[in-house]
Design a protein around this motif. Structure first.
Motif, PDB file in Angstrom:
ATOM      1  N   ILE A  33       0.854  -1.190   0.000  1.00 14.83           N
ATOM      2  CA  ILE A  33       0.000   0.000   0.000  1.00 14.83           C
ATOM      3  C   ILE A  33       0.889   1.239   0.000  1.00 14.83           C
ATOM      4  CG2 ILE A  33      -1.799   1.264   1.257  1.00 14.83           C
ATOM      5  CD1 ILE A  33      -2.627  -1.338   2.525  1.00 14.83           C
ATOM      6  N   SER A  34       0.679   2.132  -0.936  1.00 13.74           N
ATOM      7  CA  SER A  34       1.435   3.382  -0.894  1.00 13.74           C
ATOM      8  C   SER A  34       0.522   4.574  -1.138  1.00 13.74           C
ATOM      9  CB  SER A  34       2.589   3.383  -1.898  1.00 13.74           C
ATOM     10  OG  SER A  34       2.491   2.321  -2.786  1.00 13.74           O
ATOM     11  N   ALA A  35       0.944   5.710  -0.598  1.00 12.03           N
ATOM     12  CA  ALA A  35       0.153   6.934  -0.747  1.00 12.03           C
ATOM     13  C   ALA A  35       0.385   7.526  -2.124  1.00 12.03           C
ATOM     14  CB  ALA A  35       0.563   7.935   0.330  1.00 12.03           C
ATOM     15  N   CYS A  36      -0.638   8.176  -2.676  1.00 12.39           N
ATOM     16  CA  CYS A  36      -0.449   8.863  -3.953  1.00 12.39           C
ATOM     17  C   CYS A  36      -1.440  10.010  -4.068  1.00 12.39           C
ATOM     18  CB  CYS A  36      -0.628   7.893  -5.122  1.00 12.39           C
ATOM     19  SG  CYS A  36      -2.266   7.197  -5.227  1.00 12.39           S
ATOM     20  N   ASN A  37      -1.254  10.823  -5.078  1.00 12.61           N
ATOM     21  CA  ASN A  37      -2.229  11.855  -5.416  1.00 12.61           C
ATOM     22  C   ASN A  37      -2.938  11.412  -6.674  1.00 12.61           C
ATOM     23  OD1 ASN A  37       0.267  13.684  -4.161  1.00 12.61           O
ATOM     24  ND2 ASN A  37      -1.784  14.185  -3.464  1.00 12.61           N
ATOM     25  N   ILE A  38      -4.256  11.510  -6.649  1.00  9.17           N
ATOM     26  CA  ILE A  38      -5.042  10.988  -7.765  1.00  9.17           C
ATOM     27  C   ILE A  38      -5.054  11.989  -8.916  1.00  9.17           C
ATOM     28  CG2 ILE A  38      -7.276  10.047  -8.440  1.00  9.17           C
ATOM     29  CD1 ILE A  38      -7.793   9.386  -5.518  1.00  9.17           C
ATOM     30  N   LYS A  39      -4.622  11.517 -10.102  1.00  7.94           N
ATOM     31  CA  LYS A  39      -4.578  12.388 -11.281  1.00  7.94           C
ATOM     32  C   LYS A  39      -5.770  12.079 -12.180  1.00  7.94           C
ATOM     33  CE  LYS A  39       0.200  11.454 -12.226  1.00  7.94           C
ATOM     34  NZ  LYS A  39       0.546  10.457 -11.393  1.00  7.94           N
ATOM     35  N   ASP A  40      -5.993  12.936 -13.154  1.00 10.27           N
ATOM     36  CA  ASP A  40      -6.980  12.615 -14.177  1.00 10.27           C
ATOM     37  C   ASP A  40      -6.385  11.617 -15.147  1.00 10.27           C
ATOM     38  OD1 ASP A  40      -9.437  13.679 -13.703  1.00 10.27           O
ATOM     39  OD2 ASP A  40      -8.962  15.644 -14.532  1.00 10.27           O
ATOM     40  N   PRO A  41      -7.121  10.707 -15.776  1.00 11.68           N
ATOM     41  CA  PRO A  41      -8.593  10.632 -15.762  1.00 11.68           C
ATOM     42  C   PRO A  41      -9.154   9.920 -14.530  1.00 11.68           C
ATOM     43  CG  PRO A  41      -7.740   8.947 -17.198  1.00 11.68           C
ATOM     44  CD  PRO A  41      -6.551   9.705 -16.689  1.00 11.68           C
ATOM     45  N   ASP A  42      -8.273   9.340 -13.692  1.00 12.39           N
ATOM     46  CA  ASP A  42      -8.780   8.597 -12.530  1.00 12.39           C
ATOM     47  C   ASP A  42      -9.613   9.482 -11.608  1.00 12.39           C
ATOM     48  OD1 ASP A  42      -7.379   6.519 -13.598  1.00 12.39           O
ATOM     49  OD2 ASP A  42      -5.653   6.694 -12.258  1.00 12.39           O
ATOM     50  N   ALA A  43      -9.135  10.731 -11.380  1.00 11.21           N
ATOM     51  CA  ALA A  43      -9.855  11.622 -10.455  1.00 11.21           C
ATOM     52  C   ALA A  43     -11.286  11.841 -10.929  1.00 11.21           C
ATOM     53  CB  ALA A  43      -9.115  12.954 -10.335  1.00 11.21           C
ATOM     54  N   SER A  44     -11.468  12.037 -12.217  1.00  8.06           N
ATOM     55  CA  SER A  44     -12.838  12.310 -12.657  1.00  8.06           C
ATOM     56  C   SER A  44     -13.676  11.040 -12.616  1.00  8.06           C
ATOM     57  CB  SER A  44     -12.862  13.017 -14.008  1.00  8.06           C
ATOM     58  OG  SER A  44     -12.603  12.122 -15.024  1.00  8.06           O
ATOM     59  N   MET A  45     -13.063   9.879 -12.840  1.00  7.36           N
ATOM     60  CA  MET A  45     -13.832   8.628 -12.694  1.00  7.36           C
ATOM     61  C   MET A  45     -14.266   8.416 -11.254  1.00  7.36           C
ATOM     62  SD  MET A  45     -12.329   5.581 -15.007  1.00  7.36           S
ATOM     63  CE  MET A  45     -10.598   5.960 -15.206  1.00  7.36           C
ATOM     64  N   LEU A  72      -6.383   1.595  -7.242  1.00  5.75           N
ATOM     65  CA  LEU A  72      -6.302   2.958  -6.738  1.00  5.75           C
ATOM     66  C   LEU A  72      -7.564   3.211  -5.925  1.00  5.75           C
ATOM     67  CD1 LEU A  72      -4.997   5.763  -6.756  1.00  5.75           C
ATOM     68  CD2 LEU A  72      -6.284   6.236  -8.839  1.00  5.75           C
ATOM     69  N   TYR A  73      -7.380   3.396  -4.627  1.00  3.85           N
ATOM     70  CA  TYR A  73      -8.522   3.604  -3.736  1.00  3.85           C
ATOM     71  C   TYR A  73      -8.614   5.063  -3.351  1.00  3.85           C
ATOM     72  CZ  TYR A  73      -9.330  -1.371  -2.957  1.00  3.85           C
ATOM     73  OH  TYR A  73      -9.647  -2.691  -3.123  1.00  3.85           O
ATOM     74  N   ARG A  74      -9.839   5.532  -3.146  1.00  2.00           N
ATOM     75  CA  ARG A  74     -10.016   6.887  -2.622  1.00  2.00           C
ATOM     76  C   ARG A  74      -9.480   6.946  -1.206  1.00  2.00           C
ATOM     77  NH1 ARG A  74     -16.040   9.077  -3.679  1.00  2.00           N
ATOM     78  NH2 ARG A  74     -15.379  10.497  -2.035  1.00  2.00           N
ATOM     79  N   GLY A  75      -8.603   7.909  -0.954  1.00  2.00           N
ATOM     80  CA  GLY A  75      -7.989   8.026   0.364  1.00  2.00           C
ATOM     81  C   GLY A  75      -8.974   8.430   1.437  1.00  2.00           C
ATOM     82  N   ASP A  76     -10.090   9.066   1.030  1.00  2.00           N
ATOM     83  CA  ASP A  76     -11.051   9.512   2.045  1.00  2.00           C
ATOM     84  C   ASP A  76     -12.034   8.407   2.393  1.00  2.00           C
ATOM     85  OD1 ASP A  76     -12.384   9.427  -0.355  1.00  2.00           O
ATOM     86  OD2 ASP A  76     -13.359  11.369  -0.150  1.00  2.00           O
ATOM     87  N   ALA A  77     -11.845   7.221   1.828  1.00  2.00           N
ATOM     88  CA  ALA A  77     -12.863   6.184   2.022  1.00  2.00           C
ATOM     89  C   ALA A  77     -12.390   5.014   2.880  1.00  2.00           C
ATOM     90  CB  ALA A  77     -13.323   5.672   0.653  1.00  2.00           C
ATOM     91  N   TYR A  78     -11.107   4.931   3.132  1.00  2.93           N
ATOM     92  CA  TYR A  78     -10.590   3.717   3.775  1.00  2.93           C
ATOM     93  C   TYR A  78      -9.749   3.973   5.015  1.00  2.93           C
ATOM     94  CZ  TYR A  78     -12.221   0.544   0.249  1.00  2.93           C
ATOM     95  OH  TYR A  78     -13.029  -0.204  -0.543  1.00  2.93           O
ATOM     96  N   ASP A  79      -9.964   3.135   6.020  1.00  2.46           N
ATOM     97  CA  ASP A  79      -9.032   3.017   7.144  1.00  2.46           C
ATOM     98  C   ASP A  79      -8.544   1.578   7.135  1.00  2.46           C
ATOM     99  OD1 ASP A  79      -9.239   5.570   8.376  1.00  2.46           O
ATOM    100  OD2 ASP A  79     -11.233   5.012   9.079  1.00  2.46           O
ATOM    101  N   PHE A  80      -7.258   1.387   7.001  1.00  5.21           N
ATOM    102  CA  PHE A  80      -6.722   0.024   7.057  1.00  5.21           C
ATOM    103  C   PHE A  80      -6.290  -0.273   8.479  1.00  5.21           C
ATOM    104  CE2 PHE A  80      -6.560   0.774   2.565  1.00  5.21           C
ATOM    105  CZ  PHE A  80      -6.977  -0.453   2.065  1.00  5.21           C
ATOM    106  N   VAL A 117     -13.370  12.774  -7.587  1.00  3.86           N
ATOM    107  CA  VAL A 117     -12.647  13.560  -6.582  1.00  3.86           C
ATOM    108  C   VAL A 117     -11.806  14.621  -7.294  1.00  3.86           C
ATOM    109  CG1 VAL A 117     -12.552  11.656  -4.931  1.00  3.86           C
ATOM    110  CG2 VAL A 117     -10.670  11.974  -6.539  1.00  3.86           C
ATOM    111  N   ALA A 118     -11.312  15.572  -6.506  1.00  8.82           N
ATOM    112  CA  ALA A 118     -10.499  16.625  -7.081  1.00  8.82           C
ATOM    113  C   ALA A 118      -9.177  16.059  -7.579  1.00  8.82           C
ATOM    114  CB  ALA A 118     -10.228  17.699  -6.032  1.00  8.82           C
ATOM    115  N   VAL A 119      -8.635  16.642  -8.648  1.00 10.34           N
ATOM    116  CA  VAL A 119      -7.303  16.269  -9.104  1.00 10.34           C
ATOM    117  C   VAL A 119      -6.325  16.560  -7.967  1.00 10.34           C
ATOM    118  CG1 VAL A 119      -5.450  16.847 -10.721  1.00 10.34           C
ATOM    119  CG2 VAL A 119      -7.809  16.704 -11.527  1.00 10.34           C
ATOM    120  N   GLY A 120      -5.493  15.590  -7.638  1.00 12.25           N
ATOM    121  CA  GLY A 120      -4.541  15.792  -6.541  1.00 12.25           C
ATOM    122  C   GLY A 120      -5.061  15.277  -5.205  1.00 12.25           C
ATOM    123  N   ALA A 121      -6.319  14.825  -5.149  1.00  6.93           N
ATOM    124  CA  ALA A 121      -6.857  14.289  -3.888  1.00  6.93           C
ATOM    125  C   ALA A 121      -6.016  13.089  -3.454  1.00  6.93           C
ATOM    126  CB  ALA A 121      -8.313  13.867  -4.064  1.00  6.93           C
ATOM    127  N   ALA A 122      -6.037  12.813  -2.152  1.00  3.66           N
ATOM    128  CA  ALA A 122      -5.225  11.721  -1.619  1.00  3.66           C
ATOM    129  C   ALA A 122      -5.786  10.369  -2.048  1.00  3.66           C
ATOM    130  CB  ALA A 122      -5.184  11.801  -0.101  1.00  3.66           C
TER     131      ALA A 122
END
Ligand code: GLP
Length: 245
Positions: free
Chosen positions: A187-199, A229-237, A202-207
């Motif tokens: 598991i690693s942290a990232c910033n979500i870019k387009d086109p993934d962000a729009s799918m 690629l998981y939304r960072g605001d949706a998960y607690d591991f 979430v905002a471009v750059g969201a965690a």
């Protein structure tokens, strides 16, 4: 949108009242995740307030993550998800995880078919160049909220028919008696870019969390290589830790 009477109802700055009524509409589900907000000009005309006031309220909601501005296409609603608590030590499927929480899952297919393996897939799945892999790319949605984008590769030996996966990969692997019993996950942290962000809405750059899973049969053969690629605001591991000797 409940924008009439903003001028008359109660004390306090107008932009705060507008902000509050938009926030209520988002949180109550009157506005859906991904809905476009009417142009600020229309909102101002409709509520009979100035554009500056509308802009201020919208800015506030963008800052709080309830709206997202997309260049050239407008402002969109982001409904916050209730966070999902996910065990780090149990090998479960997305469908099972969501079902346990009473959520229905569905997928939007991004890719589903048989391919010759890429060098990465050859290495990870232990396949020769002339083998075939089933590739499954899905936007994974739980109760209408897009939560993750997953791209799975499975040797065709274990999953010869990509169309056999209607919703759950692990259910299909149950059928072919190739459900994995062990997996290694990174598991690693990232910033979500387009086109993934729009799918994911979430905002471009969201965690985001980028998660790679390689899973194995009891025999030691690799079954699955999945990049998610998981939304960072949706998960607690969550993992339980024990003191090692
Ligand atoms: C999780 C894992 C994936 C796995 C999937 C199977 O999402 N990150 O690696 O492929 O579960 O889920 P399902 O059986 O619902 O397709």
């Amino acid at each position: 949108l409940p924008l009439e009477g903003l001028q008359s109802g109660g004390a306090g700055p107008l932009y705060l009242k507008l902000r509050q009524s938009l926030e209520e509409a988002i949180l109550s589900g009157k506005l859906n995740h991904g809905d476009a907000l009417p142009p600020e000009r229309d909102l101002a005309d409709y509520a009979n307030i100035s554009r500056v006031t509308v802009r201020k309220a919208v800015d506030d909601l963008v800052r709080d993550g309830l709206l997202v501005r997309r260049h050239g296409s407008g402002t969109f609603v982001v409904r916050p998800v209730s966070r999902v608590e996910q065990s780090l030590s149990r090998l479960t499927s997305f469908t099972e995880d969501m079902a346990r929480r009473g959520l229905n899952t569905r997928a939007e297919w991004l890719e589903r078919g048989l391919f010759h393996p890429s060098p990465d897939e050859m290495m990870t799945l232990g396949l020769p160049a002339d083998a075939l892999v089933t590739r499954l790319g899905r936007l994974r949605i739980a109760d209408d909220m897009p939560l993750a984008i997953e791209r799975a590769s499975v040797s065709a030996e274990f999953l010869p028919d990509p169309l056999a996966v209607t919703s759950s990969l692990y259910a299909a692997l149950d059928e072919t008696r190739a459900r994995p019993v062990r997996a290694v996950q990174r598991i690693s942290a990232c910033n979500i870019k387009d086109p993934d962000a729009s799918m994911l809405g979430v905002a471009v750059g969201a965690a985001g969390l980028s998660i790679e899973r390689v899973s194995y049969l009891a025999s030691g053969r690799v079954v699955e290589f999945t990049r998610s690629l998981y939304r960072g605001d949706a998960y607690d591991f969550v993992a339980e830790l024990t003191l090692s000797e």
